[in-house]
Design a protein around this motif. Structure first.
Motif, mmCIF file in Angstrom:
data_model
loop_
_atom_site.group_PDB
_atom_site.id
_atom_site.type_symbol
_atom_site.label_atom_id
_atom_site.label_comp_id
_atom_site.label_asym_id
_atom_site.label_seq_id
_atom_site.Cartn_x
_atom_site.Cartn_y
_atom_site.Cartn_z
ATOM 1 N N SER A 316 0.834 -1.206 0.000
ATOM 2 C CA SER A 316 0.000 0.000 0.000
ATOM 3 C C SER A 316 0.865 1.251 0.000
ATOM 4 C CB SER A 316 -0.922 0.013 1.226
ATOM 5 O OG SER A 316 -1.993 -0.869 1.079
ATOM 6 N N ASP A 317 1.867 1.260 0.866
ATOM 7 C CA ASP A 317 2.750 2.417 0.961
ATOM 8 C C ASP A 317 3.515 2.631 -0.343
ATOM 9 O OD1 ASP A 317 1.911 2.722 3.552
ATOM 10 O OD2 ASP A 317 3.720 1.891 4.465
ATOM 11 N N ALA A 318 3.994 1.532 -0.937
ATOM 12 C CA ALA A 318 4.774 1.645 -2.171
ATOM 13 C C ALA A 318 3.939 2.203 -3.315
ATOM 14 C CB ALA A 318 5.345 0.281 -2.552
ATOM 15 N N VAL A 319 2.681 1.752 -3.432
ATOM 16 C CA VAL A 319 1.795 2.249 -4.491
ATOM 17 C C VAL A 319 1.559 3.744 -4.313
ATOM 18 C CG1 VAL A 319 -0.575 2.186 -5.349
ATOM 19 C CG2 VAL A 319 0.661 0.051 -4.956
ATOM 20 N N ILE A 320 1.245 4.151 -3.096
ATOM 21 C CA ILE A 320 0.969 5.569 -2.841
ATOM 22 C C ILE A 320 2.213 6.409 -3.109
ATOM 23 C CG2 ILE A 320 0.361 7.247 -1.049
ATOM 24 C CD1 ILE A 320 -1.359 4.947 0.201
ATOM 25 N N ASN A 321 3.354 5.963 -2.623
ATOM 26 C CA ASN A 321 4.587 6.728 -2.825
ATOM 27 C C ASN A 321 4.949 6.854 -4.303
ATOM 28 O OD1 ASN A 321 4.967 7.150 -0.083
ATOM 29 N ND2 ASN A 321 6.235 5.323 0.180
ATOM 30 N N LEU A 322 4.849 5.740 -5.021
ATOM 31 C CA LEU A 322 5.236 5.747 -6.430
ATOM 32 C C LEU A 322 4.379 6.703 -7.242
ATOM 33 C CD1 LEU A 322 6.759 4.731 -8.917
ATOM 34 C CD2 LEU A 322 5.184 2.779 -8.989
ATOM 35 N N PHE A 323 3.050 6.562 -7.127
ATOM 36 C CA PHE A 323 2.189 7.351 -8.006
ATOM 37 C C PHE A 323 2.001 8.780 -7.502
ATOM 38 C CE2 PHE A 323 1.360 3.009 -9.321
ATOM 39 C CZ PHE A 323 1.518 3.165 -10.692
ATOM 40 N N ASN A 324 2.351 9.017 -6.241
ATOM 41 C CA ASN A 324 2.409 10.399 -5.773
ATOM 42 C C ASN A 324 3.617 11.111 -6.375
ATOM 43 O OD1 ASN A 324 1.379 12.567 -4.187
ATOM 44 N ND2 ASN A 324 2.938 12.189 -2.633
ATOM 45 N N LEU A 325 4.703 10.356 -6.612
ATOM 46 C CA LEU A 325 5.931 10.933 -7.161
ATOM 47 C C LEU A 325 5.943 11.020 -8.683
ATOM 48 C CD1 LEU A 325 8.711 9.343 -4.932
ATOM 49 C CD2 LEU A 325 8.314 11.782 -5.269
ATOM 50 N N VAL A 326 5.097 10.299 -9.373
ATOM 51 C CA VAL A 326 5.108 10.327 -10.839
ATOM 52 C C VAL A 326 4.926 11.762 -11.333
ATOM 53 C CG1 VAL A 326 3.794 9.695 -12.900
ATOM 54 C CG2 VAL A 326 4.316 7.969 -11.184
ATOM 55 N N PRO A 327 5.881 12.287 -12.111
ATOM 56 C CA PRO A 327 5.694 13.644 -12.648
ATOM 57 C C PRO A 327 4.500 13.683 -13.582
ATOM 58 C CG PRO A 327 7.579 12.575 -13.673
ATOM 59 C CD PRO A 327 7.121 11.667 -12.573
ATOM 60 N N ASN A 328 3.842 14.824 -13.615
ATOM 61 C CA ASN A 328 2.627 14.934 -14.433
ATOM 62 C C ASN A 328 2.418 16.388 -14.816
ATOM 63 O OD1 ASN A 328 0.012 13.224 -15.142
ATOM 64 N ND2 ASN A 328 -0.673 15.280 -14.578
ATOM 65 N N GLY A 329 2.124 16.626 -16.094
ATOM 66 C CA GLY A 329 1.846 17.981 -16.553
ATOM 67 C C GLY A 329 2.969 18.519 -17.410
ATOM 68 N N VAL A 330 3.081 19.840 -17.456
ATOM 69 C CA VAL A 330 4.077 20.503 -18.291
ATOM 70 C C VAL A 330 5.457 20.339 -17.656
ATOM 71 C CG1 VAL A 330 4.858 22.703 -19.253
ATOM 72 C CG2 VAL A 330 2.404 22.169 -19.159
ATOM 73 N N ILE A 331 6.401 19.833 -18.426
ATOM 74 C CA ILE A 331 7.788 19.743 -17.995
ATOM 75 C C ILE A 331 8.562 20.979 -18.437
ATOM 76 C CG2 ILE A 331 9.947 18.444 -18.234
ATOM 77 C CD1 ILE A 331 7.852 17.017 -16.539
ATOM 78 N N ARG A 332 8.280 21.436 -19.658
ATOM 79 C CA ARG A 332 9.018 22.591 -20.182
ATOM 80 C C ARG A 332 8.244 23.238 -21.315
ATOM 81 N NH1 ARG A 332 13.441 24.153 -23.569
ATOM 82 N NH2 ARG A 332 14.959 25.412 -22.421
ATOM 83 N N ASN A 333 8.269 24.560 -21.371
ATOM 84 C CA ASN A 333 7.704 25.288 -22.496
ATOM 85 C C ASN A 333 8.771 25.510 -23.559
ATOM 86 O OD1 ASN A 333 4.959 25.752 -21.628
ATOM 87 N ND2 ASN A 333 5.808 27.121 -20.077
ATOM 88 N N SER A 334 8.334 25.694 -24.783
ATOM 89 C CA SER A 334 9.261 25.830 -25.898
ATOM 90 C C SER A 334 10.003 27.167 -25.861
ATOM 91 C CB SER A 334 8.501 25.709 -27.219
ATOM 92 O OG SER A 334 9.354 25.942 -28.318
ATOM 93 N N ASP A 335 11.293 27.111 -26.129
ATOM 94 C CA ASP A 335 12.078 28.327 -26.311
ATOM 95 C C ASP A 335 11.927 28.886 -27.718
ATOM 96 O OD1 ASP A 335 13.071 28.190 -23.757
ATOM 97 O OD2 ASP A 335 14.976 27.260 -24.322
ATOM 98 N N VAL A 336 11.520 28.034 -28.633
ATOM 99 C CA VAL A 336 11.493 28.404 -30.051
ATOM 100 C C VAL A 336 10.129 28.950 -30.467
ATOM 101 C CG1 VAL A 336 11.812 27.534 -32.405
ATOM 102 C CG2 VAL A 336 13.259 26.675 -30.548
ATOM 103 N N ILE A 337 9.062 28.348 -29.958
ATOM 104 C CA ILE A 337 7.701 28.722 -30.355
ATOM 105 C C ILE A 337 6.997 29.290 -29.140
ATOM 106 C CG2 ILE A 337 5.587 27.928 -31.466
ATOM 107 C CD1 ILE A 337 7.320 25.451 -32.338
ATOM 108 N N ASN A 338 6.778 30.567 -29.124
ATOM 109 C CA ASN A 338 6.223 31.259 -27.972
ATOM 110 C C ASN A 338 4.819 30.753 -27.626
ATOM 111 O OD1 ASN A 338 6.324 33.240 -25.914
ATOM 112 N ND2 ASN A 338 5.062 34.610 -27.161
ATOM 113 N N GLY A 339 4.598 30.470 -26.337
ATOM 114 C CA GLY A 339 3.276 30.079 -25.868
ATOM 115 C C GLY A 339 2.920 28.633 -26.118
ATOM 116 N N VAL A 340 3.888 27.807 -26.499
ATOM 117 C CA VAL A 340 3.615 26.393 -26.793
ATOM 118 C C VAL A 340 4.392 25.517 -25.811
ATOM 119 C CG1 VAL A 340 3.890 24.550 -28.521
ATOM 120 C CG2 VAL A 340 3.164 26.823 -29.226
ATOM 121 N N VAL A 341 3.721 24.491 -25.299
ATOM 122 C CA VAL A 341 4.388 23.520 -24.441
ATOM 123 C C VAL A 341 5.358 22.709 -25.280
ATOM 124 C CG1 VAL A 341 4.042 21.495 -22.961
ATOM 125 C CG2 VAL A 341 2.414 23.398 -22.873
#
Length: 484
Positions: A316-341
């Motif tokens: 139970s603890d391992a499942v909660i810890n793992l999926f709580n830590l999974v990154p999710n969402g925007v990692i970085r926006n583009s330097d080349v194309i303004n306003g685009v992920v």
């Protein structure tokens, strides 16, 4: 037959209503594909399917257009099957029920399938028309785009003859797309051990009412991911005085949609009111924190049958810890194309089966190095958690070409229709254009479409005036295709 058949352009809406009437979720497009194929053959068109099931239809040029360059109109056959919890709908059998809501068309309790049904309907309407000027025309309809672009991956080479392609899978009026992100699936699996259930009580923890949406186009909007939000609460609960174990955890239903709902079966000891109080307090916190982005969310407990087994405490603890830590969402926006992920990821599905908790994650990036970086993040996390991550189904992005002939024509025609210059954009989502250009590198490609909101969710809707604008754009561009 529904009321949408009376909308303008009538031929397009009649085709869209027909598409809605034939079930066509991913992996269940066969009836629709065969219907279209037979219709095209009955009209006397060249029509066939390749080994993957994709459809290619050819129509001769209209009178006076014989010396223009040929064009292929491209759309995908499948739709994302998402329904509200209180809507009983079997997507493999039941039709979609579209209806008019003010200036929009939406569906009763399910996804509408305007993505990419409107584009498909527009291509079929051009084939069906008697009075639209167009060059020699091909229509390419691909299989199973929403589940890994399988049709495009298996497309027959040396089949499409045109050198100009108009993809119809864009979802914003006034915009022309000339590039898109590539993507890849990640399967994150954690083995668990179970033990006989000796806990006093059991409750089903439910998180519902989130907006969901497209995990590429909507990833930057701040919409909550139901899986991540539920696990966030479980991590907080784990640090409290409530003694509990999981016996099941699940959420989401398709990899490319932000999950709207998630559930966990909790077995626990002690006063049930303590758990109830913790849930209510966290629900209040979420409603304050996400008041604008998720106004309808609800976290609550329900009675449930007592399972015979639960996860061992360490599992139970391992499942909660793992999926709580999974990154999710925007990692970085583009330097080349303004306003685009530039780079993102989204966990779309979580389920418990065969003593394994498995998360399905979709990675997207405009650049190869961005995707490789996210792969390394997930691999490191899996190594630390003694889990396993498997990567599959990678597909290339579509590299922009600003000097494209079809782009210049589409930009000019669109500007004349709108009265202002359209935006030329790159989309943080997977279009088939990158894969198709890999097979047919000489294709000159643009992507256009009408305004669609909340694709991949039951709130999906398409803007009626935008469909009219899109239809005029498509037909005007076809009428002005340059000479050979």
């Amino acid at each position: 037959m529904s009321e949408i058949r009376q909308l303008q352009p009538q031929l397009l809406w009649q085709w869209f209503d027909q598409i809605c009437a034939i079930p066509h979720p991913s992996y269940h497009e066969e009836k629709l594909a065969e219907f279209i194929l037979q219709w095209a053959k009955n009209k006397g068109f060249f029509a066939e399917r390749d080994e993957t099931g994709n459809i290619l239809i050819r129509k001769p040029a209209s009178v006076g257009m014989e010396n223009r360059k040929s064009v292929v109109l491209q759309a995908h056959l499948d739709m994302v099957p998402q329904a509200n919890e209180d809507t009983r709908h079997d997507f493999s059998v039941d039709p979609i029920l579209p209806y008019i809501d003010g200036e929009w068309v939406t569906a009763k309790g399910t996804t509408l399938g305007a993505d990419n049904g409107i584009g498909m309907a527009s291509a079929l309407a051009v084939l069906d028309s008697q009075d639209i000027a167009h060059p020699e025309l091909e229509v390419l309809l691909t299989m199973t785009e929403e589940q890994g672009m399988e049709g495009a991956l298996g497309l027959r080479a040396d089949w499409v003859q045109s050198k100009i392609m108009i993809n119809t899978d864009t979802e914003e009026n006034g915009e022309i797309y000339i590039g898109c992100a590539g993507g890849e699936n990640a399967d994150l699996a954690l083995s668990i051990n179970t033990t006989p259930n000796t806990f006093e009580h059991c409750r089903l923890l439910s998180l519902k009412g989130l907006r969901g949406g497209h995990s590429g186009c909507d990833i930057h909007t701040g919409r909550a991911n139901a899986i991540k939000t539920l696990v966030r609460f479980l991590a907080q609960l784990k640090a409290s005085d409530v003694e509990f174990a999981l016996s099941d955890i699940r959420g989401g239903s398709v990899r490319n949609a932000i999950p709207r709902e998630a559930f966990a079966t909790l077995c626990f000891n002690g006063d049930p009111n303590a758990l109830q109080s913790a849930v209510q307090n966290f629900d209040v916190l979420l409603q304050e924190e996400l008041a604008l982005s998720e106004p309808s969310l609800s976290l609550f407990l329900q009675p449930c049958d007592k399972p015979t087994e639960v996860f061992e405490q360490s599992s139970s603890d391992a499942v909660i810890n793992l999926f709580n830590l999974v990154p999710n969402g925007v990692i970085r926006n583009s330097d080349v194309i303004n306003g685009v992920v530039e780079t993102s990821l989204s966990i779309g599905v979580l389920k418990t089966e065969n003593n394994t908790v498995r998360g399905t994650i979709l990675l997207r990036s405009l650049i190869e190095s961005g995707r490789r970086y996210v792969e390394s993040l997930l691999q490191s996390l899996a190594d630390l958690a003694e889990a396993k991550v498997t990567f599959s189904g990678d597909y290339p992005g579509w590299v922009p070409q600003r000097d494209s002939e079809i782009l210049q024509l589409t930009e000019k025609v669109y500007g004349n229709i709108l009265g202002y210059a359209p935006e030329i954009k790159v989309i943080h989502a997977g279009l088939e254009c990158g894969l198709l250009k890999k097979i047919y590198p000489n294709l000159d490609v643009v992507s256009i479409g009408p305004t669609i909101r909340n694709a991949h969710s039951p709130d999906e809707k398409v803007h009626i005036p935008a469909v009219q604008t899109y239809w005029r754009l498509l037909t005007d561009v076809l009428a002005e295709i340059p000479h050979k």
